[in-house]
Scaffold this motif. Structure first.
Motif, PDB file in Angstrom:
ATOM      1  N   TYR A 121     -78.385 -32.525  -6.289  1.00 57.51           N
ATOM      2  CA  TYR A 121     -77.688 -31.771  -5.264  1.00 57.51           C
ATOM      3  C   TYR A 121     -76.393 -31.183  -5.808  1.00 57.51           C
ATOM      4  CZ  TYR A 121     -80.819 -33.930  -1.857  1.00 57.51           C
ATOM      5  OH  TYR A 121     -81.920 -34.339  -1.162  1.00 57.51           O
ATOM      6  N   ASP A 122     -76.073 -30.005  -5.307  1.00 57.44           N
ATOM      7  CA  ASP A 122     -74.797 -29.370  -5.651  1.00 57.44           C
ATOM      8  C   ASP A 122     -73.769 -29.844  -4.638  1.00 57.44           C
ATOM      9  OD1 ASP A 122     -72.773 -27.826  -6.589  1.00 57.44           O
ATOM     10  OD2 ASP A 122     -73.597 -25.911  -5.902  1.00 57.44           O
ATOM     11  N   LEU A 123     -73.035 -30.883  -4.985  1.00 57.16           N
ATOM     12  CA  LEU A 123     -72.120 -31.532  -4.057  1.00 57.16           C
ATOM     13  C   LEU A 123     -70.676 -31.101  -4.276  1.00 57.16           C
ATOM     14  CD1 LEU A 123     -73.413 -35.204  -4.297  1.00 57.16           C
ATOM     15  CD2 LEU A 123     -73.757 -33.656  -2.381  1.00 57.16           C
ATOM     16  N   TYR A 124     -69.934 -31.107  -3.197  1.00 55.98           N
ATOM     17  CA  TYR A 124     -68.485 -31.011  -3.294  1.00 55.98           C
ATOM     18  C   TYR A 124     -67.910 -32.248  -2.621  1.00 55.98           C
ATOM     19  CZ  TYR A 124     -63.660 -29.597  -2.766  1.00 55.98           C
ATOM     20  OH  TYR A 124     -62.289 -29.568  -2.826  1.00 55.98           O
ATOM     21  N   LEU A 125     -67.186 -33.055  -3.397  1.00 59.64           N
ATOM     22  CA  LEU A 125     -66.557 -34.260  -2.869  1.00 59.64           C
ATOM     23  C   LEU A 125     -65.081 -34.230  -3.199  1.00 59.64           C
ATOM     24  CD1 LEU A 125     -67.912 -37.882  -2.990  1.00 59.64           C
ATOM     25  CD2 LEU A 125     -65.514 -37.414  -3.428  1.00 59.64           C
ATOM     26  N   SER A 126     -64.259 -34.418  -2.196  1.00 60.31           N
ATOM     27  CA  SER A 126     -62.815 -34.429  -2.386  1.00 60.31           C
ATOM     28  C   SER A 126     -62.211 -35.494  -1.487  1.00 60.31           C
ATOM     29  CB  SER A 126     -62.211 -33.059  -2.044  1.00 60.31           C
ATOM     30  OG  SER A 126     -60.793 -33.125  -2.014  1.00 60.31           O
TER      31      SER A 126
END
Length: 465
Positions: free
Chosen positions: A221-226
């Motif tokens: 998956y192309d994730l964005y986690l911040s």
């Protein structure tokens, strides 16, 4: 039974297990977390629910003759208490569709860890397990929504969806149907955004270790986690919130119904209708790669005339929303992660800059929110929310009355024939098999040791855990 108050305590990180071969079925959140009126009779997709803003029971607190909405915190608190008590002491899910107020009705929100530019919003109640969907509208989307879940054994409130969940592993499902009011020009995301969290606290070192380990398990998956901005930075204007989001493949099912055709009934078994109501994409049947391509193509070519049906359930096997706990071999209270804040599952757009590069931060000023569902269990207390939202009832007649006779979820009448029950070929099982023996003990030990957010806050000058 009285609703338990959420305790403020050290928050532990969610342990992860090996990447499942059934990743496509379970969804990317599951892999990361480690486990498998006319409107009261059902508004048509795309019909504005603005009429729900007025009416009985003070649906939006303090409406004035000029059309502005005055925020009366006590009225909002009473509305939430009523929604909590409506379930007669049983565990239930409280879910609301969040949307912005008109500019003249917005009031700044103040509180621990709240960004300087945060303003009040309206929150429309979406009662669970109803036979009709609730009309919703945001800046960029108009339609209707419903949430259904597996009722606990021995519940005094039978649901028509019992047989549906009895043949599936999922434990709850959110369904949305409607039309886009804006054609997306940038990148679309769906996932968890902590819009009400107290950011006046730093991130523990252990949390960063767990993050790296968890992200390694979801490479598909192309994730964005911040983690979002913290402490002093969190109080500035346009501070970044905490995110765990992905692209449109985060939805578990997408149905695109062309203009002029009839979209499916949200209360029917959407897994059994095939393409009779439009292009029907489901990750479990297509596989992650093919589904992701189809989802991306669909959202690159949004039509303002077509109707879109979007369903989300992938994380339901590892997140017990009614009990407000993670089920990852052991049970871990979600209040230890999120304290007294709810979760938000949001779909939003971020337009790319002129150079075409992706943004390295997801700031609120960059976003167009299409959907924002705020939810929590009545097992926990969320005392700060009435100061941030104007809470509203669903239109009269939407909620299913207590003790209503249970009816099996119906098939969509795509061929005009009489409705029938769900297909016996549906998936079976009621949940994932938990870890046993030493594996359970190890998970419990890590759950106690690894904290996502330390108990101490930055304002106290505390040392990181």
């Amino acid at each position: 039974a009285p609703v338990a108050k959420g305790a403020r305590c050290a928050m532990c990180a969610c342990c992860t297990k090996r990447q499942s071969e059934a990743e496509a079925e379970e969804g990317f959140f599951t892999t990361l977390f480690g486990g498998p009126s006319s409107q009261s009779n059902g508004a048509a997709a795309g019909k504005s629910p603005s009429g729900a803003a007025n009416g009985t029971r003070g649906r939006f607190a303090g409406a004035t003759p000029s059309g502005t909405l005055q925020h009366e915190e006590e009225v909002s608190a009473a509305t939430v208490r009523r929604h909590t008590l409506d379930v007669c002491g049983e565990r239930s899910l409280l879910l609301y569709s969040v949307s912005d107020l008109p500019a003249k009705s917005r009031v700044p929100v103040v509180g621990p860890g709240v960004p300087a530019d945060r303003c009040t919003q309206q929150a429309l109640h979406v009662p669970p397990n109803t036979t009709e969907a609730v009309p919703i509208e945001t800046e960029c989307f108009v339609g209707k929504s419903m949430v259904i879940y597996r009722t606990p054994p021995g519940s005094s409130r039978p649901s028509q969806y019992g047989p549906y969940f009895g043949r599936r592993k999922r434990n709850w499902e959110v369904r949305v149907q409607g039309r886009f009011k804006r054609i997306p020009k940038g990148d679309m995301f769906i996932g968890i955004v902590l819009r009400d969290f107290n950011y006046d606290q730093s991130v523990a070192t252990h949390s960063k270790i767990v993050k790296n380990a968890g992200m390694a398990l979801v490479k598909s998956y192309d994730l964005y986690l911040s983690w979002g901005d913290r402490c002093g930075d969190a109080l500035k204007k346009d501070a970044e919130l905490s995110h765990l989001v992905t692209g449109m493949s985060g939805w578990d099912q997408i149905i695109c119904t062309p203009s002029g055709s009839t979209p499916p009934d949200l209360a029917c078994d959407l897994g059994e209708i095939g393409d009779s109501r439009g292009l029907n994409y489901e990750r479990a049947k297509m596989g992650l790669k093919n589904y992701s391509e189809a989802a991306d193509e669909t959202f690159r070519n949004i039509s303002l005339e077509d109707t879109y049906t979007l369903c989300f359930w992938g994380v339901s096997q590892v997140i017990d929303l009614l009990g407000w706990q993670f089920k990852i071999g052991t049970h871990i209270s979600m209040a230890r992660f999120f304290e007294e804040s709810p979760l938000h599952v949001a779909m939003y757009e971020i337009e790319r800059p002129a150079n075409g590069k992706k943004h390295d931060r997801h700031l609120e000023s960059m976003k167009h929110y299409y959907l924002d569902f705020m939810f929590w269990s009545n097992a926990v207390s969320t005392p700060s929310l009435p100061s941030r939202y104007i809470f509203a009832d669903a239109p009269p007649g939407i909620a299913q009355s207590p003790g209503a006779p249970a009816r099996e979820i119906q098939r969509d009448r795509s061929d005009g024939s009489q409705r029938r029950g769900t297909s016996p070929t549906s998936s079976t099982g009621s949940g994932t098999s938990g870890g046993q023996g030493s594996a359970r003990s190890i998970l419990a030990a890590w759950g106690q040791r690894l904290r996502w957010i330390p108990q101490q806050t930055c304002s106290n000058g505390a040392r990181r855990a």
